[in-house]
Write a protein that holds these residues in place. Structure first.
Motif, short mmCIF file in Angstrom:
data_model
loop_
_atom_site.label_atom_id
_atom_site.label_comp_id
_atom_site.label_asym_id
_atom_site.label_seq_id
_atom_site.Cartn_x
_atom_site.Cartn_y
_atom_site.Cartn_z
N LYS A 133 1.52 1.37 -12.96
CA LYS A 133 0.65 0.47 -12.47
C LYS A 133 -0.60 1.34 -12.56
O LYS A 133 -1.85 0.85 -12.55
N PHE A 134 -0.69 2.77 -12.39
CA PHE A 134 -2.00 3.54 -12.63
C PHE A 134 -1.99 4.50 -13.64
O PHE A 134 -0.86 5.00 -14.22
N ASN A 135 -3.07 4.74 -14.07
CA ASN A 135 -3.09 5.64 -15.25
C ASN A 135 -3.26 7.30 -14.65
O ASN A 135 -3.62 7.28 -13.56
N PRO A 136 -2.91 8.17 -15.51
CA PRO A 136 -3.17 9.62 -14.99
C PRO A 136 -4.67 9.69 -14.30
O PRO A 136 -4.79 10.65 -13.41
N GLY A 137 -5.69 9.33 -14.96
CA GLY A 137 -6.94 9.64 -14.37
C GLY A 137 -7.08 9.01 -13.12
O GLY A 137 -7.73 9.52 -12.04
N LEU A 174 0.91 -1.12 -0.20
CA LEU A 174 -0.03 0.04 0.22
C LEU A 174 0.99 1.32 0.14
O LEU A 174 0.64 2.14 -0.80
N ARG A 175 1.99 1.40 0.91
CA ARG A 175 2.82 2.49 1.06
C ARG A 175 3.52 2.79 -0.43
O ARG A 175 3.76 3.77 -0.89
N ALA A 176 3.88 1.55 -1.21
CA ALA A 176 4.55 1.62 -2.50
C ALA A 176 3.63 2.16 -3.49
O ALA A 176 3.99 3.03 -4.37
N ASP A 177 2.35 1.72 -3.30
CA ASP A 177 1.16 2.28 -4.39
C ASP A 177 0.85 3.70 -4.12
O ASP A 177 0.62 4.46 -5.12
N LEU A 178 1.11 4.37 -3.02
CA LEU A 178 0.79 5.69 -2.59
C LEU A 178 1.67 6.25 -3.16
O LEU A 178 1.52 7.44 -3.47
N GLY A 179 2.89 5.86 -3.30
CA GLY A 179 4.23 6.55 -3.96
C GLY A 179 4.00 6.39 -5.28
O GLY A 179 4.42 7.57 -5.97
N ARG A 180 3.66 5.50 -6.30
CA ARG A 180 3.31 5.47 -7.26
C ARG A 180 2.19 6.50 -7.88
O ARG A 180 2.20 7.09 -8.72
N LEU A 181 1.23 6.63 -7.03
CA LEU A 181 0.25 7.61 -7.04
C LEU A 181 0.71 9.11 -7.09
O LEU A 181 0.23 10.03 -7.87
N ASN A 182 1.73 9.15 -6.47
CA ASN A 182 2.12 10.57 -6.44
C ASN A 182 3.44 10.90 -7.27
O ASN A 182 4.06 12.00 -7.36
N ARG A 183 3.66 9.84 -8.11
CA ARG A 183 4.71 10.00 -9.19
C ARG A 183 4.23 10.20 -10.56
O ARG A 183 3.33 9.47 -11.09
#
Length: 259
Positions: free
Chosen positions: A112-116, A82-91
């Protein structure tokens, strides 16, 4: 020696149990807040609600509990993913910026996540903080002046409307992409989906050396990028960037409708 590429027929782990539990608990609390809030304050609905004190209490405590699952999971040892994904969402990457341009969207090598999804997560995270602060002023209003209380009510109401549209859109787009929805329900997605719509992330989790096998035969983009060992490189001859087979290169992003 690099790992063998994952078969496109295989399943790829996307969200672990901690992330899924946090997501669904937060979803239940958020929907409870929207349902109770609008039933209390929207005229046509408020006249239909009985036991208003109970509904108001449910609304207040659901709001106070809303950030708790996320904060607990972040603090837990098992919340590493979860912490890693929060970092991905912020990059944000150059491919994320390219995704906003219709002509370049099909060639964007997304993680892993698109800009939307990233914008949606940022808005909901910010809204949780704002709603908690303004809701607390509305509930325990004695120390605050009338102007503070009026301002808190105004901001609270407009953020509630924004959340209603954001969550409705999130749910709609999730049901329009069953493969992506499966990732949050069961924790896995098809490797073919990951390779097509999240090629950079697929490369990272599968150990594959490129984006072959998806969109073969489609025209490439010399400016497309893939990430290898933490660095970007241009797509070499013989390697094809991922192309949305649904829109056949039109760049309308059909099939990329996940928030």
């Amino acid at each position: 020696m690099s790992a063998a590429p994952v078969s496109l027929d295989a399943m790829v782990p996307r969200f672990d149990r901690v992330e899924r539990v946090v997501h669904w608990i937060t979803a239940v609390l958020m929907l409870t807040l929207l349902a109770t809030g609008f039933s209390l304050y929207v005229g046509p609905l408020s006249t239909l609600v009985g036991r208003r004190d109970l509904v108001r209490t449910l609304h207040v405590y659901s709001g106070l509990l809303l950030p708790v699952p996320l904060l607990l999971a972040i603090a837990m040892r098992t919340g590493a993913e979860l912490r890693a994904d929060l970092g991905r969402l912020n990059r944000w990457s150059g491919d994320d910026r390219a995704w906003w341009r219709r002509r370049r969207r099909a060639a964007a090598q997304l993680g892993k996540f698109n800009p939307g999804q990233k914008l949606n997560a940022i808005f909901i995270g910010a809204a949780m903080v704002v709603m908690l602060m303004t809701g607390s002023i509305m509930r325990w209003f004695e120390p605050f002046s009338d102007s503070w209380r009026q301002g808190a009510t105004f901001v609270h109401d407009w953020f509630a409307i924004g959340l209603l549209f954001a969550i409705a859109g999130h749910i709609l787009l999730a049901f329009r992409d069953p493969d992506a929805l499966n990732g949050m329900v069961h924790g896995e997605v098809k490797a073919s989906w990951a390779s097509r719509y999240r090629p950079r992330w697929y490369h990272q989790v599968s150990g594959s050396s490129g984006n072959r096998g998806v969109g073969a035969g489609a025209a490439g983009d010399a400016g497309a990028r893939v990430h290898e060992h933490g660095r970007e490189r241009a797509v070499r001859a013989g390697e094809m960037p991922v192309v949305d087979r649904v829109d056949r290169g039109a760049g309308d992003g059909v099939g990329e409708r996940e928030l």
